[in-house]
Every structure is written in structure tokens, then in C-alpha cells.
Scaffold this active site. Structure first.
Site, PDB file in Angstrom:
ATOM      1  CB  ALA A  88      -0.927   0.002   1.215  1.00 13.72           C
ATOM      2  N   GLY A 303      -5.830  -6.686  -0.185  1.00 12.53           N
ATOM      3  CA  GLY A 303      -6.375  -5.713   0.764  1.00 12.53           C
ATOM      4  C   GLY A 303      -5.434  -4.526   0.898  1.00 12.53           C
ATOM      5  CD  GLU A 304      -0.976  -4.260   2.571  1.00  9.63           C
ATOM      6  OE1 GLU A 304      -0.424  -3.476   1.775  1.00  9.63           O
ATOM      7  OE2 GLU A 304      -0.384  -5.195   3.135  1.00  9.63           O
ATOM      8  N   GLY A 305      -6.061  -1.604   0.764  1.00  3.74           N
ATOM      9  CA  GLY A 305      -6.429  -0.524  -0.159  1.00  3.74           C
ATOM     10  C   GLY A 305      -5.658  -0.552  -1.467  1.00  3.74           C
ATOM     11  CB  THR A 306      -3.171  -2.918  -2.966  1.00  2.18           C
ATOM     12  OG1 THR A 306      -3.960  -4.088  -2.695  1.00  2.18           O
ATOM     13  CG2 THR A 306      -2.058  -2.808  -1.939  1.00  2.18           C
TER      14      THR A 306
END
Lengths: 337, 337
Positions: A88, A303-306
Site C-alpha cells: 500500500a 487488501g490494504e487498499g491496494t
């Protein structure tokens, strides 16, 4: 739609169709530009700056063995976020996006780091296989924390990401209860369970689901099965949308937070842009229930907003198209013969 | 693959798998990062700067009515590119990409503009429905022009776009002959033909295809049916790849140029990244023949390199992932339990 909305929509379409390109030839970028125009209520939408907020929290369920990774990884990854070394961070730097990290309730002692936003609800949720993950008071606090964070930003576009070992399990249960689906339909390999691990996860989540009725409203589902990071993200999404920001919705867990946000604050859905289709099994089902077709499909499941981050340039391009492209008239270009 | 290549491939995979994320969880970004590492022959690939070269040329066939737009639009759009008002300009500015425009043979007098690169082969090709679009000498010149342009650049990544009323017809015929397909399989609506226009286009292209054998080598196909902009782009792709640049391949017409480039200079294919799946009907067939799966699918069909441009941030993210992400070891993050 009201008559005014219909009129504005036809103004937007006229503006897009006046641009020097065959009608419809920018496909989903045109639809995205129209959404930005509606969100910002202007034919000159702006996508100038984007922030990523990463919410971290631990899950009591993780200790029962629902994940391929040990619970300690949540905390280690928070340190990695703060050090700038996670995917991220790297994507955000590449794309000019600011990052902030929020401890919503990581297991162990509070993390002492000046750049970390501490909004802890505890040292992880209770084990939702056996009892509610959080109390009503904790849920309200998490939602309020999220609203404060999501409402306070200089960015026109918001990405929200999460970290929490066990949180695909939490998200599967929350979504199953809100949509009234069997939880088995929404269970996937998470960070990478092999077949036997997946079987174990399925059995544990079915036991957890069996504790409560087949269908629950969003707030009850969050209380019973949610994570502190998911509940805080839910609040942040409602407030970011309420403040007129574009909300780029990441993968499975963020989409479940968006599902909750839509129920708790129905108007906010108009500001949601579904960024990518995750390879995590449950995501397709939740997207289908939302009639959402994400912009990207890159077989990602981190995830992590990637995934949200990778859609930010598309938002910028869409805004710039409507704002800056020449029209057939202004450029002196002929239309179809 | 040689043993050395196999060894390097396993080094790349090891580097990717050491990053702080579940194995494989960045999906196609990981595969793209591995390709960049192979292209640049390093585990620290760079995607620091990108240039878009726009090739414009006219087609004799356009006067027979294969397009929804009049031929004059090619020239008008060149002026629009130079003025910065087209979709390609707007996307390029948003994404930090430099733009240059090349006149490969626009109908009418040479265009007098200081920022335009003039590499004219004539005032448009001959009408390929009746006779070869260009001579062998013209083709060689176009390829050489392209090689000079593609070989001379400070950018590590190259996008190539095109403008030419009638050039989906040209591309359909070139691809049909190279692949040995009936041209009908590759004909689409181009800039937006209605049903009767599409029928007319199909009939004209079948007449054109009937002039020559079912299957042709790439150079003959380009001579018989190509455009000056397509041939110049073909040369540019071979040289950009030869110089070690990443080549972002745009939609239908650029993919047909890539098909030609692969035949004329087989090694260059290793540097091609297929950027997006165009909504133009023939693109899917050509991609299938190349076993290429583009990164983006946004229902776009504009050309001008717009799809290639939107994939540039993905190339940047992939390079940064491999270069800058922390490893489990460097960040002190635990692996699977």
C-alpha cells in the site's frame, strides 16, 4: 430521480458527447466522469488529491485458526505501514497518494508511534465463533471514530484499506448475515489457506453463523461478527461520502464495509466507486448483490487498499476528460458524415 | 528458455515471494513486475518515465465510405493533438506522460507546425479496395521512419497511438491476411457505424480482401492494406523493444501493428505489455491469436493510445513493488503459521 436530477444528467451526457471522440468511445471512463459530475454537482469535476487511510485491528477468531498467518502479523504489518515498506505504501508513493494509519484495536499493548492515529477499541475483538465480537457501545464508538476520520480530510478522493489477520472471516460472516446468504457461499482462502485450512475455516464460520438468525441488520451483523477496523472503516465511508468525497472501494473487506455503510446511511452509495474485483471468493457474491461492476480485475487479493489505489489514476483521467477535453466546436473537428 | 533464463526467472519469483504480502496476492501486478525484470534484466526495474507517440495518416479507402467520419477529421484531430485538447493529451497530462505527434501522411498539404514531426510518405495511402495501399519503397521508408523514432527516446516506457479515418478497416485487412482469417471476423463499427454502414464496410473489405491470397506475410499485408501510420508504428515498436523499452500496446490498431512487429522482428514481443481490451470487435480475435490478456477492460474503443496511457500507472506500480517493497525479513514480518 427528480426532474432536476434528470436535467442535470442530460447536461452531463451532452457535455461528454460534445468532446472530440466518437460517442461512447471512452466507455467506463465516461460513466465514471458522469458519476464524478453528479457527486460534485458540476460539469467541471476535480480529482486533484487522494488519501489512503489504513485501519488495523485484530480478531478474536484468529486465535481459533481461521487464517494462514499468526495474529502477530497484524501488528508487524502496522509497523511495516509506518515504515513505508508495504504494498500500500509503495503504490501510494508511486501514485502521489497520502497515507495515514489508524490502530482500531491491534492485539497487545498500544503501539507507540507518533505518526500512528490511535483509535483503539481494545486489544482485538472477542472470539465471534462463541460470542459477539464487540458490544453496542464499542460499535458506536468505532463508527463515530470512523466518521470523525472520514469527515476530516483535505482530499477530494478517499481510499480506505484494512489490515487484520482473520478479517476475511469477519467480513464473510457480516456479509452473509446482511445478505441472508449461507456463510459457506462467502468463504474463501483469505491470505492463502490450503484445502484443509479452508475446510477448517468453513466449519468454524458455520459454527459462528449458527449463533444468530440467518439475517441481521448491518449494525447487529457488525456487533456480532465485525472487526474494529471494519466498523471504523464503515463510519469513515459514510462520512467521506457525506462530505462529498469520492470513495474508492477496495476489495472484499472494504466492499463489506461499503455494504454496511449503505445500510446505515443509504445516500452515501452514490459516492462509491468500486475499484477492483478481488480474487477472494466472497467478493464476487457481494458485488453481485450490490450490482457493482468494479473498474479493475487484476486477480489481486491483498487488501490494504491496494486495489483502490490502482483505480485512482482512472478517477483522475475521468475528471480530466470532462473538465479539459476540447469539444468538436472548440477544436473545429467535424462530426460523423 | 536457456538455463540462465530459468535461473533468473526463479530469482525474480523468489524476490517477489519475499515481499510482505501473501504469495501471489498481487496477481497480475506480480506477473507484470516479473516481465519488467526480464525486460530490464534486473531485480530492480525502473518505470520512471513514459512517452506517447501519436502517428497520423490517411487512408484511400476512407473516400469509399468505410468510416462514420469524413477524412478531414484526421487532419483536424492532428491540430487537436497539437493544441492539447484530445483525450490522449488530457490523459497524458494527468499521468505525466510526454506526447509527440508524427504526420506519417495526412491527406492534403503538409501541416506546418513546429511541434509536429513530419515523416510524410504521401497525402494518404492508395485505395486498398482496388490496389496496394503503398509501394514496397514506401513501406520500407515508413518502417525505417518508425525505427528511428522508436529507437530514439529518453523514456523507459513507450506508448504508441494512432489517428487515421479508415484505419480500423486497414487494421482488419492486415490482421485477416496475417492470421489467415476471413476479414468478416475482424470487422467492427470503428468510430461508430450504424448497421447499414457496417454492412457497407463489410462488403467493401471483402472486396478488398478478395484481391490477394487468403494469407500474407506481414510486410505484404502492410503493403497491400496497411496505413502509413500503422507501418510507421510497427517500425517504432520493433525499435523501442530493441532498445530495451517497455512497449504498452494500445487497442485494435496498435495490436495489429504489434502483430506485424512480432513477425518482422520476433524478439520484440517480450517487451510488449497489452494494455487494454478494446470494444472494437476485431480486437478480441487478434488478442486471442497472440494469447494476450490485456491489463484493462474498460469498454473503450478510441485509439490515440488512450488505453495504453491508462495502463502506465500499473507499470509504475509493478516496478515499484519489486524495487521498493519490504521483504518479510527486512520488515520483521512473520510468514504463514
Amino acid at each position: 430521480m427528480t426532474m432536476l436530477q434528470t436535467d442535470f444528467q442530460s447536461l452531463i451526457q451532452k457535455a461528454i458527447d460534445s468532446k472530440t471522440k466518437p460517442v461512447g468511445s471512452l466507455g467506463r471512463i465516461e460513466a465514471l466522469a458522469a458519476q464524478l459530475a453528479r457527486i460534485q454537482n458540476t460539469l467541471m469535476p476535480v480529482a486533484a488529491s487522494c488519501g489512503l487511510t489504513l485501519f488495523a485491528g485484530d480478531h478474536g477468531m484468529a486465535l481459533a485458526g481461521v487464517s494462514a498467518y499468526p495474529q502477530a502479523v497484524t501488528r508487524q504489518m502496522v509497523m511495516n505501514f509506518l515504515g513505508g515498506g508495504a504494498a500500500a505504501n509503495v503504490f501510494a508513493r508511486t501514485l502521489g497518494v497520502d497515507v495515514e494509519v489508524v490502530d482500531c484495536g491491534v492485539a497487545g499493548e498500544p503501539i507507540n508511534a507518533p505518526s500512528l492515529l490511535s483509535r483503539r477499541l481494545g486489544a482485538g475483538t472477542a472470539n465471534a465463533i462463541e460470542r459477539p465480537a464487540m458490544t453496542a457501545v464499542e460499535l458506536d464508538k468505532a463508527l463515530a471514530n470512523g466518521r470523525a476520520i472520514g469527515g476530516d480530510s483535505d482530499h477530494d478522493t478517499a481510499c480506505f484499506g484494512e489490515m487484520g489477520i482473520g478479517n476475511t472471516s469477519s467480513a464473510s460472516l457480516v456479509a452473509a448475515k446482511i445478505l441472508g446468504y449461507p456463510v459457506a457461499d462467502l468463504v474463501g482462502r483469505g491470505t492463502g489457506l490450503a484445502d484443509d485450512g479452508l475446510k477448517r475455516k468453513q466449519a468454524l464460520l458455520e459454527a459462528a453463523a449458527g449463533r444468530t438468525p440467518d439475517s441481521l441488520p448491518a449494525d447487529h451483523a457488525l456487533m456480532e461478527y465485525g472487526g474494529f477496523e471494519i466498523a471504523t472503516m464503515t463510519g469513515a465511508m459514510t462520512a467521506a461520502a457525506g462530505a462529498g468525497r469520492v470513495v474508492l472501494v477496495d476489495g472484499f473487506i472494504a466492499t463489506v464495509a461499503a455494504l454496511c455503510a449503505r445500510e446505515l446511511s443509504p445516500g452515501c452509495a452514490a459516492n462509491f466507486v468500486y475499484a477492483h474485483r478481488s480474487a477472494e471468493a466472497g467478493h464476487a457474491r457481494v458485488l453481485e448483490a450490490l450490482a457493482a461492476k468494479p473498474l479493475l480485475d487484476l486477480d489481486m487479493r491483498l487488501g490494504e487498499g491496494t486495489g483502490a489505489l490502482l483505480a485512482w489514476p482512472l478517477v483522475q483521467a475521468a475528471a480530466a476528460m470532462l473538465r479539459d477535453m476540447a469539444s468538436f466546436e472548440s477544436a473545429g473537428v467535424s462530426g460523423p458524415a
